[in-house]
Design an enzyme around this catalytic site. Structure first.
Site, short mmCIF file in Angstrom:
data_model
loop_
_atom_site.label_atom_id
_atom_site.label_comp_id
_atom_site.label_asym_id
_atom_site.label_seq_id
_atom_site.Cartn_x
_atom_site.Cartn_y
_atom_site.Cartn_z
CG HIS A 12 -1.88 3.34 2.73
ND1 HIS A 12 -2.60 2.83 1.69
CD2 HIS A 12 -0.57 3.03 2.49
CE1 HIS A 12 -1.75 2.25 0.85
NE2 HIS A 12 -0.53 2.36 1.31
CB CYS A 61 -7.66 8.39 0.39
SG CYS A 61 -8.93 8.29 -0.87
CG HIS A 73 -2.32 -2.91 3.22
ND1 HIS A 73 -2.70 -1.60 3.38
CD2 HIS A 73 -1.77 -2.99 1.99
CE1 HIS A 73 -2.41 -0.93 2.29
NE2 HIS A 73 -1.84 -1.75 1.42
CD GLU A 92 -7.24 0.81 2.86
OE1 GLU A 92 -6.63 0.75 1.78
OE2 GLU A 92 -8.46 0.57 2.96
CB THR A 126 -9.82 1.24 -0.41
OG1 THR A 126 -8.40 1.18 -0.26
CG2 THR A 126 -10.42 2.17 0.60
CB CYS A 140 -11.49 2.63 -3.63
SG CYS A 140 -11.04 3.84 -4.86
CG ASN A 144 -1.18 -1.36 -8.55
OD1 ASN A 144 -1.16 -0.76 -9.60
ND2 ASN A 144 -0.48 -0.97 -7.49
#
Ligand code: F3S
Length: 282
Positions: A75, A97, A125, A127, A165, A193, A223
């Protein structure tokens, strides 16, 4: 029973790379920490704990560490955290990443050029907190289309818009359109992404072609839940499990083909275990 795996399932490229980085650091005679859990999977975190890897939850905990290696997970984190790790004399291993790193680079460059950074993403979040932590001026986070509608700015500063992402592509497009209608000077970097979308597409395709479908993933993983919903739309016999222990398949005799997919934080060994079990026992 014949079993087919979805083409893309389980860890995405960035998480796989980060988990491998953490494992590659174990077995040395030094303290190893990850800044936040490397992946939201209890089994993996537990296994790493046995190998001596500890999780740092926040800055306060980081401040107390005197020696060892700190690994940044996929993240990414704010620039400030890098500074803190270095100033405490700790070793830093960066497993951010590369797709997230790219967002950090855009944010640094564009904010330095005088633009206001607007991030489409979830404000709490990690990220997103990492992304805004690279902006040289205060950044704005928009979570919804409504946030975009309500956005106003008094100056006529140019805007650079990026996205988390995992942000929804259609929602991002809407937000961009709203900004363009407001006639702000906006440059847009679509930094979504496609790993998540790819996984969902593959799951739908597979679920439509099998007699039963197993979705593996954490109970709290959004997810995985999404994958389950997609598969259930295509296949009536869809099962959601966390590990092999939860698998209680009650399949009609006519079932010949079982498909398997898995959420982004499910490691390969769990997928393989389920696959082998179904193949042999049904
Ligand atoms: Fe995974 Fe990196 Fe995409 S962590 S979801 S490959 S941005």
């Amino acid at each position: 029973m014949e079993v087919v795996l979805a083409k893309s399932l389980g860890f995405c490229f960035g998480v796989k790379r980060a988990v491998e980085t953490v494992y590659s650091q174990t077995g040395k005679d030094e303290d190893i920490y990850t800044y936040g859990a490397v992946v939201n999977n209890e089994e993996v975190v537990e296994d790493l704990k046995k190998k001596g890897v500890k999780v740092i939850e926040n800055r306060e905990e980081l401040k107390k560490i005197k020696k060892g290696t700190v690994i940044i997970r996929a993240h990414g984190v704010a620039r400030e955290i890098y500074g803190q790790i270095e100033s405490q004399g700790l070793k830093l291993v960066d497993a951010t990443c590369p797709f997230v790193k790219r967002i950090h680079e855009i944010v640094v460059r564009e904010s330095a050029a005088g633009k206001r950074i607007v991030v489409a993403g979830n404000p709490g979040h990690p990220e997103v907190e990492g992304i805004i932590g690279w902006s040289e001026t205060p950044a704005v986070v928009l979570e919804s289309v409504e946030d975009a509608r309500n956005y106003t700015q008094k100056d006529n500063k140019a805007i650079c818009m990026v996205s988390q992402t995992t942000f929804n592509y259609n929602k991002f497009q809407y937000i961009v359109e709203i900004f363009e209608k407001k006639v702000y000077n906006v440059s847009v970097a679509n930094t979504i992404c496609n790993a998540t979308e790819e996984r969902q597409k593959e799951a739908r395709k597979l679920a439509a072609s099998v007699d039963a479908m197993i979705v593996i993933g954490g109970r709290h993983s959004s997810n995985t839940r999404k994958l389950f919903e997609i598969c259930r739309e295509e296949c009536a016999y869809t099962y959601f499990i966390q590990t092999l222990d939860d698998l209680h398949l009650e399949l009609p005799k006519s079932v010949r083909l079982v498909g398997i997919t898995a959420g982004a934080s499910t490691p390969n060994n769990i997928i393989e275990e389920v696959q082998n079990y179904v193949r042999i026992n049904f």
